[in-house]
Design an enzyme around this catalytic site. Structure first.
Site, PDB file in Angstrom:
ATOM      1  N   SER A   1       6.797  34.205  20.600  1.00 27.79           N
ATOM      2  CA  SER A   1       5.910  33.183  21.130  1.00 27.79           C
ATOM      3  C   SER A   1       4.652  33.135  20.277  1.00 27.79           C
ATOM      4  CB  SER A   1       5.540  33.495  22.588  1.00 27.79           C
ATOM      5  OG  SER A   1       4.711  32.476  23.121  1.00 27.79           O
TER       6      SER A   1
ATOM      7  N   GLU B   1       5.829  29.416  31.756  1.00 28.87           N
ATOM      8  CA  GLU B   1       5.098  28.376  31.017  1.00 28.87           C
ATOM      9  C   GLU B   1       5.377  27.000  31.620  1.00 28.87           C
ATOM     10  OE1 GLU B   1       6.212  26.494  26.856  1.00 28.87           O
ATOM     11  OE2 GLU B   1       5.416  28.523  26.600  1.00 28.87           O
TER      12      GLU B   1
ATOM     13  N   LYS C   1      11.728  36.565  26.932  1.00 32.41           N
ATOM     14  CA  LYS C   1      11.174  35.300  26.421  1.00 32.41           C
ATOM     15  C   LYS C   1      11.605  34.132  27.294  1.00 32.41           C
ATOM     16  CE  LYS C   1       9.155  32.516  23.421  1.00 32.41           C
ATOM     17  NZ  LYS C   1       9.943  31.341  23.238  1.00 32.41           N
TER      18      LYS C   1
ATOM     19  N   HIS D   1       9.372  34.184  30.232  1.00 33.23           N
ATOM     20  CA  HIS D   1       8.066  33.737  29.749  1.00 33.23           C
ATOM     21  C   HIS D   1       8.004  32.212  29.685  1.00 33.23           C
ATOM     22  CE1 HIS D   1       5.736  32.166  26.316  1.00 33.23           C
ATOM     23  NE2 HIS D   1       4.841  33.095  26.578  1.00 33.23           N
ATOM     24  N   ASN D   2       9.041  31.599  29.145  1.00 36.20           N
ATOM     25  CA  ASN D   2       9.042  30.146  29.022  1.00 36.20           C
ATOM     26  C   ASN D   2       9.197  29.461  30.364  1.00 36.20           C
ATOM     27  OD1 ASN D   2       8.888  30.727  26.303  1.00 36.20           O
ATOM     28  ND2 ASN D   2      10.399  29.194  25.715  1.00 36.20           N
TER      29      ASN D   2
END
Length: 310
Positions: free
Chosen positions: A112, A171, A164, A167-168
């Site tokens: 990221s 987001e 990840k 994480h996204n």
């Protein structure tokens, strides 16, 4: 340390440059002849000294699979492949097994940082065997931001891309919250300086963040966002996050709603809302809007003198 980098686009190219600035030797391959250092993957492998380390930074899916399959044919036992793209974590396990059968190691790394990573560093989430991750530590140290944070060995193969993915998904939810707040401020007409309000939140508030900084930057460039169309793609991680939540029976109402909001943004005219409009007309005689934009009262509503368009 010497490393091969496959894929020199916006992310891969900047990562290669950051590594070079840190003193590492990077041999890059890209299909764009203006970007590449070598003419083929075979030449890339030939330029690297054993044990070789090759970082793959190409789009997820078929491009990544084809690249890793080819590297599996070209590399030797003891070499190491890194997938730094946005691959699905379930694919990592299969790829690690395929390469492992040839004696080639595999590490998955969620990355990221976007276009700002060259100067600010990249957040890195690695998955794989301890031995393989340790071999790459000099590379990770060069890529991550300065300081103690920015890198984690999240677990075994697949853990980097799983981290990840989540994480996204987070987001997605954060962006949607900022978007809805902006829309309400604009619609109310009570707040006359919407951009300034967001700017004031950048310091001292609990929602201060890099995403907030980027939103302020966007509003400074286009204060009412009139230059944009409200259309948002999803790159896959949001869907995978929701799928994983279903598999693990974990409720994700915010992330799921944010994903569905992106789906809605891509509809010119909502089929589901057509059904809602039709049903409201049927049971309550509520007025509807025809496909041509004309307005019609419901056939059963008081004083109705028109019928629904066919």
């Amino acid at each position: 340390m010497q490393i091969g980098m496959v894929g020199l686009g916006r992310m891969g190219g900047n990562m290669a440059e950051r590594l070079r600035r840190a003193g590492h030797e990077v041999v890059g391959f890209d299909r764009d002849p203006e970007l590449t250092d070598v003419g083929s993957l075979r030449e890339l492998v030939a330029r690297l000294r054993p044990p070789r380390h090759v970082w793959v930074m190409v789009p997820a899916g078929a491009p990544t699979q084809e690249t890793i399959d080819r590297l599996g044919d070209l590399l030797s036992p003891g070499d190491l492949v890194v997938d730094g793209g946005n691959s699905h974590y379930v694919d990592d396990r299969r790829r690690a097994a395929d390469l492992g059968a040839k004696g080639i190691g595999f590490v998955d790394v969620g990355v990221s940082g976007g276009v700002w990573g060259l100067e600010n560093g990249y957040a890195l989430m690695a998955g794989g065997e301890e031995e393989h991750v340790e071999r790459l530590k000099p590379i990770f140290e060069a890529l991550k931001p300065e300081g103690p944070d920015g890198f984690v060995h999240a677990g075994g193969v697949g853990a980097g891309h799983f981290a990840k993915m989540v994480h996204n998904g987070i987001e997605y939810g954060m962006m949607q919250a900022f978007a809805e707040g902006w829309e309400l401020l604009e619609a109310s007409k009570i707040v006359t300086d919407v951009g300034g309000t967001f700017r004031s939140w950048r310091h001292g508030t609990v929602i201060r963040s890099w995403l907030l900084d980027l939103l302020v930057r966007a509003l400074e460039q286009d204060d009412d966002l009139s230059e944009l169309r409200g259309y948002a793609e999803d790159s896959g991680e949001g869907r995978w996050t929701v799928q994983a939540a279903v598999e693990h029976a974990v409720p994700l109402p915010v992330i799921t709603a944010a994903l569905y909001a992106r789906f809605a943004s891509r509809q010119q005219d909502s089929p589901a809302m057509k059904v809602v409009a039709a049903l409201r007309n049927q049971f309550g005689g509520h007025a509807v809007t025809a496909a041509d934009g004309s307005f019609a009262k419901g056939a059963d509503s008081p004083g109705a003198d028109v019928t629904l368009p066919s």
